[in-house]
Design a protein around this motif. Sequence first.
Motif, PDB file in Angstrom:
ATOM      1  N   ASP A 110      -2.606  45.015 126.789  1.00  0.00           N
ATOM      2  CA  ASP A 110      -1.727  43.878 126.540  1.00  0.00           C
ATOM      3  C   ASP A 110      -1.534  43.005 127.772  1.00  0.00           C
ATOM      4  O   ASP A 110      -0.571  42.240 127.863  1.00  0.00           O
ATOM      5  CB  ASP A 110      -0.366  44.352 126.018  1.00  0.00           C
ATOM      6  CG  ASP A 110       0.360  45.255 127.013  1.00  0.00           C
ATOM      7  OD1 ASP A 110      -0.274  45.671 128.016  1.00  0.00           O
ATOM      8  OD2 ASP A 110       1.549  45.551 126.797  1.00  0.00           O
ATOM      9  N   VAL A 111      -2.441  43.078 128.750  1.00  0.00           N
ATOM     10  CA  VAL A 111      -2.300  42.289 129.974  1.00  0.00           C
ATOM     11  C   VAL A 111      -2.275  40.799 129.635  1.00  0.00           C
ATOM     12  O   VAL A 111      -3.051  40.318 128.805  1.00  0.00           O
ATOM     13  CB  VAL A 111      -3.431  42.617 130.974  1.00  0.00           C
ATOM     14  CG1 VAL A 111      -4.797  42.210 130.467  1.00  0.00           C
ATOM     15  CG2 VAL A 111      -3.149  41.974 132.334  1.00  0.00           C
ATOM     16  N   LYS A 112      -1.353  40.070 130.272  1.00  0.00           N
ATOM     17  CA  LYS A 112      -1.195  38.629 130.021  1.00  0.00           C
ATOM     18  C   LYS A 112      -1.580  37.785 131.237  1.00  0.00           C
ATOM     19  O   LYS A 112      -2.045  36.657 131.083  1.00  0.00           O
ATOM     20  CB  LYS A 112       0.265  38.298 129.665  1.00  0.00           C
ATOM     21  CG  LYS A 112       0.893  39.184 128.607  1.00  0.00           C
ATOM     22  CD  LYS A 112       0.282  38.964 127.245  1.00  0.00           C
ATOM     23  CE  LYS A 112       0.998  39.807 126.194  1.00  0.00           C
ATOM     24  NZ  LYS A 112       0.291  39.781 124.890  1.00  0.00           N
ATOM     25  N   VAL A 113      -1.349  38.337 132.417  1.00  0.00           N
ATOM     26  CA  VAL A 113      -1.589  37.590 133.659  1.00  0.00           C
ATOM     27  C   VAL A 113      -2.305  38.493 134.645  1.00  0.00           C
ATOM     28  O   VAL A 113      -1.897  39.638 134.865  1.00  0.00           O
ATOM     29  CB  VAL A 113      -0.253  37.101 134.271  1.00  0.00           C
ATOM     30  CG1 VAL A 113      -0.495  36.425 135.619  1.00  0.00           C
ATOM     31  CG2 VAL A 113       0.463  36.148 133.320  1.00  0.00           C
ATOM     32  N   VAL A 114      -3.383  37.983 135.247  1.00  0.00           N
ATOM     33  CA  VAL A 114      -4.105  38.696 136.306  1.00  0.00           C
ATOM     34  C   VAL A 114      -3.872  37.939 137.608  1.00  0.00           C
ATOM     35  O   VAL A 114      -4.076  36.724 137.678  1.00  0.00           O
ATOM     36  CB  VAL A 114      -5.613  38.784 136.005  1.00  0.00           C
ATOM     37  CG1 VAL A 114      -6.340  39.500 137.139  1.00  0.00           C
ATOM     38  CG2 VAL A 114      -5.849  39.511 134.687  1.00  0.00           C
ATOM     39  N   HIS A 115      -3.441  38.657 138.635  1.00  0.00           N
ATOM     40  CA  HIS A 115      -3.076  38.060 139.931  1.00  0.00           C
ATOM     41  C   HIS A 115      -4.127  38.443 140.973  1.00  0.00           C
ATOM     42  O   HIS A 115      -4.244  39.604 141.341  1.00  0.00           O
ATOM     43  CB  HIS A 115      -1.693  38.566 140.344  1.00  0.00           C
ATOM     44  CG  HIS A 115      -1.070  37.774 141.440  1.00  0.00           C
ATOM     45  ND1 HIS A 115       0.260  37.877 141.762  1.00  0.00           N
ATOM     46  CD2 HIS A 115      -1.578  36.856 142.301  1.00  0.00           C
ATOM     47  CE1 HIS A 115       0.542  37.063 142.755  1.00  0.00           C
ATOM     48  NE2 HIS A 115      -0.574  36.440 143.103  1.00  0.00           N
ATOM     49  N   PHE A 116      -4.872  37.457 141.461  1.00  0.00           N
ATOM     50  CA  PHE A 116      -5.963  37.708 142.409  1.00  0.00           C
ATOM     51  C   PHE A 116      -5.457  37.542 143.833  1.00  0.00           C
ATOM     52  O   PHE A 116      -5.782  36.576 144.530  1.00  0.00           O
ATOM     53  CB  PHE A 116      -7.120  36.753 142.137  1.00  0.00           C
ATOM     54  CG  PHE A 116      -7.763  36.946 140.795  1.00  0.00           C
ATOM     55  CD1 PHE A 116      -8.839  37.805 140.640  1.00  0.00           C
ATOM     56  CD2 PHE A 116      -7.298  36.258 139.682  1.00  0.00           C
ATOM     57  CE1 PHE A 116      -9.434  37.989 139.390  1.00  0.00           C
ATOM     58  CE2 PHE A 116      -7.896  36.424 138.435  1.00  0.00           C
ATOM     59  CZ  PHE A 116      -8.959  37.294 138.300  1.00  0.00           C
ATOM     60  N   LYS A 117      -4.671  38.504 144.284  1.00  0.00           N
ATOM     61  CA  LYS A 117      -4.063  38.416 145.616  1.00  0.00           C
ATOM     62  C   LYS A 117      -5.104  38.608 146.715  1.00  0.00           C
ATOM     63  O   LYS A 117      -6.129  39.250 146.527  1.00  0.00           O
ATOM     64  CB  LYS A 117      -2.992  39.510 145.774  1.00  0.00           C
ATOM     65  CG  LYS A 117      -1.875  39.457 144.766  1.00  0.00           C
ATOM     66  CD  LYS A 117      -0.978  40.654 144.975  1.00  0.00           C
ATOM     67  CE  LYS A 117       0.024  40.804 143.839  1.00  0.00           C
ATOM     68  NZ  LYS A 117       0.795  42.055 143.960  1.00  0.00           N
ATOM     69  N   GLY A 118      -4.767  38.081 147.888  1.00  0.00           N
ATOM     70  CA  GLY A 118      -5.527  38.383 149.097  1.00  0.00           C
ATOM     71  C   GLY A 118      -7.013  38.126 148.978  1.00  0.00           C
ATOM     72  O   GLY A 118      -7.462  37.030 148.652  1.00  0.00           O
ATOM     73  N   SER A 119      -7.804  39.172 149.230  1.00  0.00           N
ATOM     74  CA  SER A 119      -9.259  39.036 149.304  1.00  0.00           C
ATOM     75  C   SER A 119      -9.913  38.977 147.929  1.00  0.00           C
ATOM     76  O   SER A 119     -11.135  38.978 147.835  1.00  0.00           O
ATOM     77  CB  SER A 119      -9.840  40.208 150.099  1.00  0.00           C
ATOM     78  OG  SER A 119      -9.592  41.428 149.429  1.00  0.00           O
TER      79      SER A 119
END
Length: 384
Positions: A340-349
């Motif tokens: 049920d993931v809604k948002v993926v956060h591509f932090k940092g590298s």
Amino acid sequence: MRACGGCRRFLFFLPLVFFLPYLLSVLELHEKSVVEDLPRKNRQKFDHLILGPAAGQRLPNRLQCQGLKALNKTSFQASSIGNSISFVTVFTIYNTSLDVHVDSRASNMVTVGNASYSKTERSMAILNVFINFIQVTMPKSDVFILTDPASDLSMPRKGVTIYPIHGEYSRDKLMLQRIRSYITFLERRIREHSQGQGHINHYVFTDSDIAVVDDLGHIFHDYQNFHLALTFRNNKDQPLNSGFIAVRGTPDGISRAKIFLEEVLRVYSSKYMNASRMLGDQLALAWVVKSHPSFDARRFTKAQPFVEDIIGASVLFLPCATYNWTPPEGAGQFHGMPLDVKVVHFKGSRKRLMLESWNFFSSSSDISDMLCLILMSGRTKYDF
């Protein structure tokens, strides 16, 4: 004589009785140091995607992948209130004078797919991909980009508004300025409502390195009684992530969210200026929430939404696992990606992974398969 021989053998092996445990502890310590050194040897960043096994295999409610093909599909939910939600992010362009020198520019170039980017160009590419994902999953939503008036930022795209706000946008103060910009934006919305100009429009304040992979309209439909929403994780020191803040667009919701953020800003400025470049806002958020007398921090250990009243605002807490999931370099990597993931956060590298994911989606048009790419690439450090 035999008894004396036995005594001699006993005396001969006696030192080993004391020395052997010491020897084993030294070997164990050496082995441990070797294991701890392994990650250090792999800290280089790669200039291409490295695919590994997909975490979470055979775990219930987790994305299952066979190569880059999703075996079970994420549950995409279209919302009827998508045209009443705006995304708000803070973005600025820094001095790029170094890019005018050919040698320096060449050394800073990064190639992703068929495109090459300088440092400024890759930041703009990330911003464009951020908008792309929103326009795919929530095509009726618009985007506000809060920026330094001195920044030479142009974004001629439908549904995108450049919104200049004066402030201090230096790298060392950007996180602090982000909260100030959010407050200024909300103040202007309050003024519009007081003049009878405003209509009910909800807001989602996010970092620009996120991908919205499902419609978020249901948050405001399913949870009717919150003023603002935060995302949390099971982390003792930094349980709250500031990269996703939802605000209900009623006059009361906007007003109470502004007051809440003003308290976060006060705590940030008084307690965490030594962490102003990064993390200070998250530490301040946690302090404001956890210092509330009735708040039970143990609720952060279970990935279930809950509501709590904090300094006059009804705050909805949403699990990062669904609304702010990060391709992990931490404990979550072993549990895979929730269906049920809604948002993926591509932090940092992970920024390269964000661009590569959009390129993959552009060729496949399947979000679930794209999520397999993210899941299988998430443990590797990339070049930016």
